[in-house]
Design a protein around this motif. Structure first.
Motif, short mmCIF file in Angstrom:
data_model
loop_
_atom_site.label_atom_id
_atom_site.label_comp_id
_atom_site.label_asym_id
_atom_site.label_seq_id
_atom_site.Cartn_x
_atom_site.Cartn_y
_atom_site.Cartn_z
N GLY A 22 0.80 -0.67 -0.36
CA GLY A 22 -0.30 -0.05 -0.46
C GLY A 22 0.91 1.28 0.00
O GLY A 22 2.10 0.98 0.54
N ASP A 54 -0.23 -0.56 -4.53
CA ASP A 54 -1.79 -0.09 -4.97
C ASP A 54 -1.46 1.74 -4.35
O ASP A 54 -0.77 1.35 -3.14
N LEU A 190 -11.56 -3.97 -3.16
CA LEU A 190 -10.22 -2.82 -1.78
C LEU A 190 -11.40 -3.19 -0.83
O LEU A 190 -11.83 -1.45 -0.70
N ALA A 192 -11.21 -2.22 3.42
CA ALA A 192 -9.74 -2.14 4.37
C ALA A 192 -10.76 -1.42 5.86
O ALA A 192 -12.01 -1.26 5.72
N CYS A 219 -7.69 -6.67 1.34
CA CYS A 219 -7.68 -6.73 1.82
C CYS A 219 -7.15 -5.41 2.28
O CYS A 219 -5.80 -5.87 2.40
N GLY A 220 -7.45 -4.11 3.06
CA GLY A 220 -6.77 -3.16 3.28
C GLY A 220 -6.54 -3.10 4.77
O GLY A 220 -7.75 -3.33 5.26
N VAL A 282 -3.23 -6.47 0.94
CA VAL A 282 -2.05 -4.88 0.77
C VAL A 282 -1.93 -4.28 2.17
O VAL A 282 -2.44 -3.50 3.00
#
Length: 324
Positions: A22, A54, A190, A192, A219-220, A282
């Motif tokens: 990230g 990303d 995405l 988060a 997944c962040g 990420v």
């Protein structure tokens, strides 16, 4: 888990490594980073095997994209995601909120069809690249109607034209992403902070919907902005002070992990990948040291007994997918 295994992003032809980088931190998130440290962070992640990156125009109002492009130009066989929904306009005094380094620009909301196409071109200019692979609608929480009627058709057209490989949206909530999933026009999302050791709200709606539809989930925010990295010192949960019950739960999880001699951040990083819809996690990395740590945590062998102890202690629900 092999953090550098390359896996398909649904049926798009795009691939990602299980561990992604990230790039918000190299945009000067909270504290300045500078060009050299940003380059070192990307170079280290690359050397260790990360091939999924990303970024977004929002991150440092263009600084993240510029720094990412400078580090990635000349390399091949990587996957890059950026975002649309915020257009950058000149502002030579701007550096506000979470972003600590002035870039000469400020973001303004724009989910129009023409705006999305313009943002895509401007991102390529900042990156100095001729392509991004994944384009996310970025935080359309208050812009659902326009995102659906204007921005989404622009993304679909860019995919049809071959300008991007995957249509996506990135958000801190699962409910709206679930509505997007039901359109049948998205390839991935995405998510988060909503599928973590402390918050599995995405399991109620989005993840089952994506599993049924073959939509890939990235997944962040798996540390929930810090508490799951080190709950002994960092009690920030989703960018604000954590409630006492959240702090207590995170510290109890850390105690279980310590009994198995496994860092909590390794468990937090690897947990989401057990769900069949999740293809990648990420992790934000601002330095070479953080990149090396993320790679090490992703590769830690976690004994099955640790997951069983988390469940027996009531810290994870029985039946929730866990690695192994």
């Amino acid at each position: 888990m092999d953090p550098f295994e390359t896996v398909p992003l649904g049926g798009t032809g795009v691939t990602v490594t299980r561990l992604g980088m990230g790039l918000a931190p190299i945009g000067g998130l909270f504290t300045p980073v500078g060009d050299r440290a940003a380059r070192d962070a990307v170079d280290t992640a690359w050397r260790l095997g990360v091939r999924f990156f990303d970024t977004a125009p929002l991150y440092g109002a263009g600084l993240s994209e510029r720094r990412a492009g400078a580090a990635l130009r000349g390399r091949s066989a990587f996957t890059l995601a950026t975002k649309v929904g915020r257009r950058l306009v000149p502002d030579h005094h701007a550096a506000e909120g979470m972003w600590s380094e002035p870039s000469g620009a400020s973001p303004v909301w724009d989910f129009s069809n023409a705006g999305v196409r313009r943002q895509h071109r401007e991102s390529l200019d900042r990156l100095g690249l001729d392509r991004v692979d994944i384009l996310h609608l970025h935080d359309p929480d208050e812009h659902f109607a326009q995102a659906l009627t204007d921005a989404l058709p622009a993304l679909v057209a860019l995919r049809r034209e071959g300008a991007i490989g995957a249509v996506s949206a990135g958000m801190n909530q699962s409910a709206m992403l679930t509505e997007f999933a039901r359109t049948g026009r998205f390839d991935c999302f995405l998510l988060a902070g909503r599928y973590t050791l402390l918050d599995q709200s995405g399991l109620r709606d989005l993840l089952p919907e994506c599993e049924r539809r073959g939509i890939a989930v990235i997944c962040g925010g798996v540390f929930n902005s810090g508490i799951l990295a080190d709950p002994g010192r960092n009690t920030t949960f989703d960018y604000g002070p954590a409630r006492p019950d959240i702090v207590a739960k995170a510290r109890a999880m850390a105690e279980v992990c310590a009994r198995h001699d496994v860092p909590l951040r390794a468990v937090a990083l690897q947990f989401p990948l057990a769900h069949p819809a999740v293809v990648s996690v990420v992790i934000g990395m601002r330095s070479a040291a953080e990149a090396a740590d993320a790679a090490a945590m992703a590769a830690v062998e976690i004994p099955g007994g640790l997951w069983r102890d988390l469940i027996k202690s009531g810290l994870l629900d029985a039946g929730i997918p866990v690695p192994g």
